[in-house]
Design a protein around this motif. Structure first.
Motif, PDB file in Angstrom:
ATOM      1  N   VAL A  12       0.861  -1.181   0.000  1.00 14.32           N
ATOM      2  CA  VAL A  12       0.000   0.000   0.000  1.00 14.32           C
ATOM      3  C   VAL A  12       0.894   1.227   0.000  1.00 14.32           C
ATOM      4  N   LYS A  13       0.716   2.068  -0.995  1.00 15.76           N
ATOM      5  CA  LYS A  13       1.499   3.300  -1.101  1.00 15.76           C
ATOM      6  C   LYS A  13       0.803   4.440  -0.374  1.00 15.76           C
ATOM      7  N   CYS A  14      -0.525   4.485  -0.527  1.00 14.95           N
ATOM      8  CA  CYS A  14      -1.262   5.619   0.006  1.00 14.95           C
ATOM      9  C   CYS A  14      -2.729   5.238   0.142  1.00 14.95           C
ATOM     10  N   MET A  47      -1.162  15.804   2.616  1.00 16.25           N
ATOM     11  CA  MET A  47      -0.655  14.452   2.823  1.00 16.25           C
ATOM     12  C   MET A  47       0.058  14.376   4.163  1.00 16.25           C
ATOM     13  N   ILE A  48      -0.068  13.211   4.829  1.00 16.10           N
ATOM     14  CA  ILE A  48       0.688  12.942   6.045  1.00 16.10           C
ATOM     15  C   ILE A  48       1.438  11.635   5.849  1.00 16.10           C
ATOM     16  N   SER A  49       2.540  11.472   6.576  1.00 15.65           N
ATOM     17  CA  SER A  49       3.312  10.244   6.439  1.00 15.65           C
ATOM     18  C   SER A  49       4.154   9.996   7.683  1.00 15.65           C
ATOM     19  N   ASP A  50       4.459   8.721   7.884  1.00 15.78           N
ATOM     20  CA  ASP A  50       5.420   8.328   8.908  1.00 15.78           C
ATOM     21  C   ASP A  50       6.743   7.926   8.272  1.00 15.78           C
ATOM     22  N   GLY A  51       6.861   8.137   6.973  1.00 12.44           N
ATOM     23  CA  GLY A  51       8.059   7.770   6.227  1.00 12.44           C
ATOM     24  C   GLY A  51       7.898   6.485   5.441  1.00 12.44           C
ATOM     25  N   THR A  52       6.880   5.685   5.779  1.00  9.31           N
ATOM     26  CA  THR A  52       6.632   4.449   5.027  1.00  9.31           C
ATOM     27  C   THR A  52       5.223   4.385   4.464  1.00  9.31           C
ATOM     28  N   THR A  53       4.269   4.950   5.176  1.00 12.49           N
ATOM     29  CA  THR A  53       2.874   4.943   4.745  1.00 12.49           C
ATOM     30  C   THR A  53       2.414   6.384   4.599  1.00 12.49           C
ATOM     31  N   THR A  54       1.574   6.633   3.611  1.00  8.14           N
ATOM     32  CA  THR A  54       1.068   7.977   3.355  1.00  8.14           C
ATOM     33  C   THR A  54      -0.448   7.952   3.293  1.00  8.14           C
ATOM     34  N   TYR A  55      -1.067   8.951   3.910  1.00  8.60           N
ATOM     35  CA  TYR A  55      -2.502   9.193   3.776  1.00  8.60           C
ATOM     36  C   TYR A  55      -2.663  10.573   3.168  1.00  8.60           C
TER      37      TYR A  55
END
Length: 128
Positions: A12-14, A47-55
């Motif tokens: 899952v990219k985003c 967009m938000i991210s933890d460095g591996t997953t993006t919403y």
């Protein structure tokens, strides 16, 4: 030619979400998860991210939150926290609300995000 027995896999990219105010939702979930807002697109998306997953969160002027629990949900998030009670207080301070209907008993708590969409919180390591 021999067929491969390897299963197709993906990552899952985003995941994308819509609400009345995409930027406000991005800010809410970034704070909830301890993530960062990584990119904004004017007032229409962030967009938000933890460095591996993006919403990514989009503004949809015609957005209508589900009338939960009367409406079935197409999708929702389950978030886990080490201290669920503290997380609940913090999320409510940031604009979440707690509906009266709580089907999870002691296993999970349903909250509504600032756009009115349900999401669940529970202790890390529990099934919710």
């Amino acid at each position: 030619m021999a067929k491969s027995n390897a299963a197709a896999t993906g990552t899952v990219k985003c995941a994308a979400f819509w609400g009345h105010d995409g930027k406000a939702l991005a800010d809410f979930y970034a704070a909830a998860l301890g993530w960062k807002v990584t990119q904004t697109f004017g007032d229409t998306a962030a967009m938000i991210s933890d460095g591996t997953t993006t919403y990514v969160f989009y503004t949809a002027e015609s957005f209508k939150a589900p009338d939960w629990p009367a409406d079935e949900l197409v999708f929702h998030l389950d978030l886990t926290f080490a201290d669920v009670e503290a997380a609940e207080r913090r999320l409510i301070e940031r604009g979440a609300t707690k509906p009266a209907h709580q089907p999870g008993g002691t296993h999970w708590t349903v909250l509504l995000d600032p756009s009115g969409q349900p999401f669940c919180i529970s202790a890390a390591g529990t099934n919710g």
